[in-house]
Enzyme design. Structure first.
Site, short mmCIF file in Angstrom:
data_model
loop_
_atom_site.label_atom_id
_atom_site.label_comp_id
_atom_site.label_asym_id
_atom_site.label_seq_id
_atom_site.Cartn_x
_atom_site.Cartn_y
_atom_site.Cartn_z
N ASN A 20 11.08 4.65 5.01
CA ASN A 20 12.41 4.23 5.45
C ASN A 20 12.35 2.97 6.30
O ASN A 20 13.24 2.14 6.30
CB ASN A 20 13.08 5.33 6.29
CG ASN A 20 13.34 6.56 5.43
OD1 ASN A 20 13.46 6.44 4.22
ND2 ASN A 20 13.39 7.72 6.08
N PHE A 21 11.25 2.85 7.06
CA PHE A 21 11.08 1.74 8.00
C PHE A 21 10.89 0.38 7.31
O PHE A 21 11.18 -0.66 7.85
CB PHE A 21 9.85 2.01 8.88
CG PHE A 21 8.61 2.17 8.04
CD1 PHE A 21 7.86 1.07 7.68
CD2 PHE A 21 8.22 3.42 7.57
CE1 PHE A 21 6.75 1.20 6.87
CE2 PHE A 21 7.12 3.56 6.75
CZ PHE A 21 6.39 2.45 6.39
N GLY A 22 10.34 0.39 6.09
CA GLY A 22 9.97 -0.85 5.40
C GLY A 22 8.76 -0.58 4.52
O GLY A 22 8.70 0.45 3.87
N SER A 23 7.78 -1.49 4.58
CA SER A 23 6.62 -1.27 3.70
C SER A 23 5.30 -1.41 4.46
O SER A 23 5.26 -1.96 5.56
CB SER A 23 6.66 -2.29 2.56
OG SER A 23 6.51 -3.58 3.08
N VAL A 24 4.25 -0.89 3.85
CA VAL A 24 2.91 -1.06 4.41
C VAL A 24 2.16 -2.00 3.48
O VAL A 24 2.05 -1.75 2.29
CB VAL A 24 2.16 0.30 4.54
CG1 VAL A 24 0.75 0.09 5.06
CG2 VAL A 24 2.92 1.25 5.45
N ASP B 176 3.58 15.87 13.09
CA ASP B 176 3.85 15.59 11.67
C ASP B 176 2.57 15.70 10.85
O ASP B 176 2.35 14.92 9.93
CB ASP B 176 4.48 14.19 11.52
CG ASP B 176 5.23 14.04 10.20
OD1 ASP B 176 5.34 15.03 9.46
OD2 ASP B 176 5.70 12.92 9.91
N LEU C 107 0.83 -1.21 0.00
CA LEU C 107 0.00 0.00 0.00
C LEU C 107 0.86 1.25 0.00
O LEU C 107 0.43 2.32 -0.38
CB LEU C 107 -0.90 0.02 1.24
CG LEU C 107 -1.93 -1.09 1.38
CD1 LEU C 107 -2.49 -1.15 2.78
CD2 LEU C 107 -3.05 -0.88 0.37
N CYS D 191 5.26 2.72 1.17
CA CYS D 191 6.55 2.35 1.77
C CYS D 191 7.22 3.57 2.38
O CYS D 191 6.81 4.71 2.15
CB CYS D 191 7.45 1.68 0.75
SG CYS D 191 7.79 2.73 -0.65
N LYS E 84 2.10 -2.25 8.79
CA LYS E 84 3.41 -1.63 8.61
C LYS E 84 4.45 -2.67 9.01
O LYS E 84 4.49 -3.09 10.18
CB LYS E 84 3.49 -0.40 9.53
CG LYS E 84 4.50 0.62 9.10
CD LYS E 84 4.51 1.80 10.05
CE LYS E 84 4.19 3.09 9.36
NZ LYS E 84 4.53 4.28 10.14
P1 AMP Z 1 3.55 6.03 6.61
O1 AMP Z 1 4.97 5.73 6.67
O2 AMP Z 1 2.80 5.72 7.87
O3 AMP Z 1 3.29 7.46 6.16
O4 AMP Z 1 2.91 5.10 5.46
C1 AMP Z 1 3.38 5.11 4.12
C2 AMP Z 1 2.22 4.87 3.16
O5 AMP Z 1 1.59 3.62 3.45
C3 AMP Z 1 1.10 5.89 3.23
O6 AMP Z 1 1.35 7.02 2.46
C4 AMP Z 1 -0.09 5.09 2.70
O7 AMP Z 1 -0.08 5.07 1.29
C5 AMP Z 1 0.19 3.70 3.22
N1 AMP Z 1 -0.51 3.51 4.51
C6 AMP Z 1 -0.05 3.77 5.75
N2 AMP Z 1 -0.97 3.50 6.68
C7 AMP Z 1 -2.07 3.05 6.02
C8 AMP Z 1 -3.38 2.64 6.42
N3 AMP Z 1 -3.75 2.60 7.71
N4 AMP Z 1 -4.26 2.28 5.46
C9 AMP Z 1 -3.89 2.28 4.15
N5 AMP Z 1 -2.69 2.67 3.71
C10 AMP Z 1 -1.78 3.06 4.62
#
Ligand code: AMP
Length: 437
Positions: free
Chosen positions: A166-170, A279, A162, A164, A187
């Site tokens: 620095n930490f990895g992927s979602v 943030d 969904l 990604c 995540k």
């Molecule tokens: P983050 O590092 O938390 O900003 O997540 C990176 C990306 O993962 C986001 O821009 C979304 O595209 C996707 N993502 C993170 N959390 C969710 C969530 N709860 N539901 C759907 N997509 C998510």
């Protein structure tokens, strides 16, 4: 495209194997599900899973060799499904209910999550009609199982990314609860991460675990298995700025105001609970559908002490300077009022339909610009009332800035005034869109 209507799963005479039948158009397709020596389930050439449940859930997300991904279960398949799933006797929901699908932005545009009780004349999905308005633990039965750490066997992680960082992927997935299964975003921390990053992710989880609001992405729990995983409710419409890019014609200003009002409600809740987000930006506002936004990414967030109104960071870090109030950069002081500043920048991003703030400037230059009393201009589509509010969010002295109680009220008044104007006008839906200048 023709969609499969029903699917059915039943055990075959041959021990450990199952038949999966799928109706697609007028044809019935049959697939063999077998177990390998290690007991893992799969369709021929398909991905292997420890349980039948995980395989079925996966096939709902991805065709993985089937003619089409699974949709609805055949109404009379429950008995056979239960029999077919000896590992899951306590979960009659498996395969008996059509699953609600997550929201996605497909190539034809936005496909909102179906409303719970959609009436034909009321097409617009309301947040409360979605499955993520209330916590999945609002059901007392489910609440009994609420713990920070989740069991791996109840989690399906699909290889659908969904997003990604620095930490990895979602990744997309499904979490099995007592009475239902829910779509989740997971995540996944990459393997190479150091202990400090794991600790950071756990801090994010601890913060999210304390929050429960319809306009904030909820944490379902944490799972420590092949990797450290943060399991969250799904907001599958992607980040606000990406959604708005190039959509000036399609998404009216009233829709933008509606989403920003929801963000203000979520931030008012955080302010009341004495949490600072640190943030807030359009990239961290995720959409459930076109009319429903949730605040996400609590990686920098802090819970303030009962008697504290701000948090002082020990040292400056990798900070989103363009979203930060002057006192954050000058004195490392963070409060709900500095979140209000960030909210103003988020408003600017949204009303400029996904443009980057302070476009040609570097982070440190922005501070000079602000010190000189300058501010970003009103985006062409932005109504004057909204520019006036964002300008107030950019009040230099934090003591003179409005709080979220005020911001939410002003957003609400504005959004409701648009809605009532639209109701009174013959061209309902084309809400008045007075732009600056
Ligand atoms: P983050 O590092 O938390 O900003 O997540 C990176 C990306 O993962 C986001 O821009 C979304 O595209 C996707 N993502 C993170 N959390 C969710 C969530 N709860 N539901 C759907 N997509 C998510």
């Amino acid at each position: 495209m023709m969609e499969p209507l029903l699917s059915r799963l039943r055990p075959r005479k041959e021990q450990g194997t199952y038949a999966l039948s799928l109706v697609y158009g007028k044809t019935v397709y049959h697939y063999l599900i077998s177990q390998d020596k290690a007991g893992k389930f799969c369709i021929p050439e398909g991905t292997k899973f420890d349980t039948l449940w995980q395989l079925v859930e996966y096939l709902k997300l991805k065709a993985d060799g089937l003619i089409y991904r699974l949709k609805e279960a055949c109404p009379n398949s429950s008995a056979s499904a239960e029999a077919a799933a000896p590992t899951l006797p306590a979960h009659p929901s498996t395969f008996t209910q059509p699953q609600r699908r997550v929201d996605t932005l497909n190539s034809d545009g936005y496909t909102p999550e179906p409303a719970r009780a959609a009436s034909p004349e009321k097409q617009r999905p309301m947040p409360m009609d979605t499955s993520v308005y209330e916590s999945p633990y609002s059901d007392p039965e489910e609440l009994k199982d609420k713990k920070l750490f989740l069991k791996r066997e109840n989690l399906l992680v699909a290889d659908i990314e969904l997003g990604c960082g620095n930490f990895g992927s979602v990744r997309q997935g499904v979490y099995r609860m007592r009475k239902k299964q829910i779509d989740v975003a997971i995540k996944v921390l990459k393997h190479s991460t150091e202990k400090a990053d794991k600790d950071e992710m756990m801090r994010e989880a601890q913060i999210m675990h304390q929050l429960d609001n319809p306009y904030i992405v909820r944490l379902i729990g944490v799972c420590q298995a092949e990797a450290l995983m943060l399991v969250m409710e799904m907001a599958g419409g992607g980040p606000l700025h990406k959604f708005l890019i190039g959509k000036k014609e399609e998404i009216p200003v009233s829709n933008v105001a509606e989403l920003l009002h929801q963000v203000a409600m979520g931030m008012k809740y955080l302010e009341e609970k004495n949490f600072v987000h640190r943030d807030l930006a359009a990239r961290n506002v995720l959409l459930v559908n076109r009319h429903y936004a949730k605040i996400s990414d609590f990686g920098l967030s802090k819970a303030l002490g009962a008697d504290d109104s701000y948090y002082t960071a020990r040292s400056a870090g990798k900070w989103p300077l363009k979203w930060y109030a002057p006192e954050c950069i000058n004195f490392r002081k963070f409060s709900s009022r500095s979140d209000v500043w960030s909210y103003g920048v988020t408003m600017w991003e949204a009303f400029s339909y996904g443009q980057k703030p302070y476009k040609k400037m570097k982070g440190p230059e922005v501070l000079d610009f602000i010190k000189q009393g300058k501010r970003m201009e009103c985006p062409p589509e932005c109504p004057p009332e909204m520019y006036s509010l964002m300008s107030d969010c950019w009040t230099y002295k934090w003591e003179d800035r409005p709080d979220f109680l005020t911001v939410e009220q002003r957003m609400r008044n504005y959004y409701y005034s648009l809605a009532s104007r639209a109701e009174g006008s013959p061209q309902c839906g084309q809400v008045a869109e007075a732009a600056c200048g």
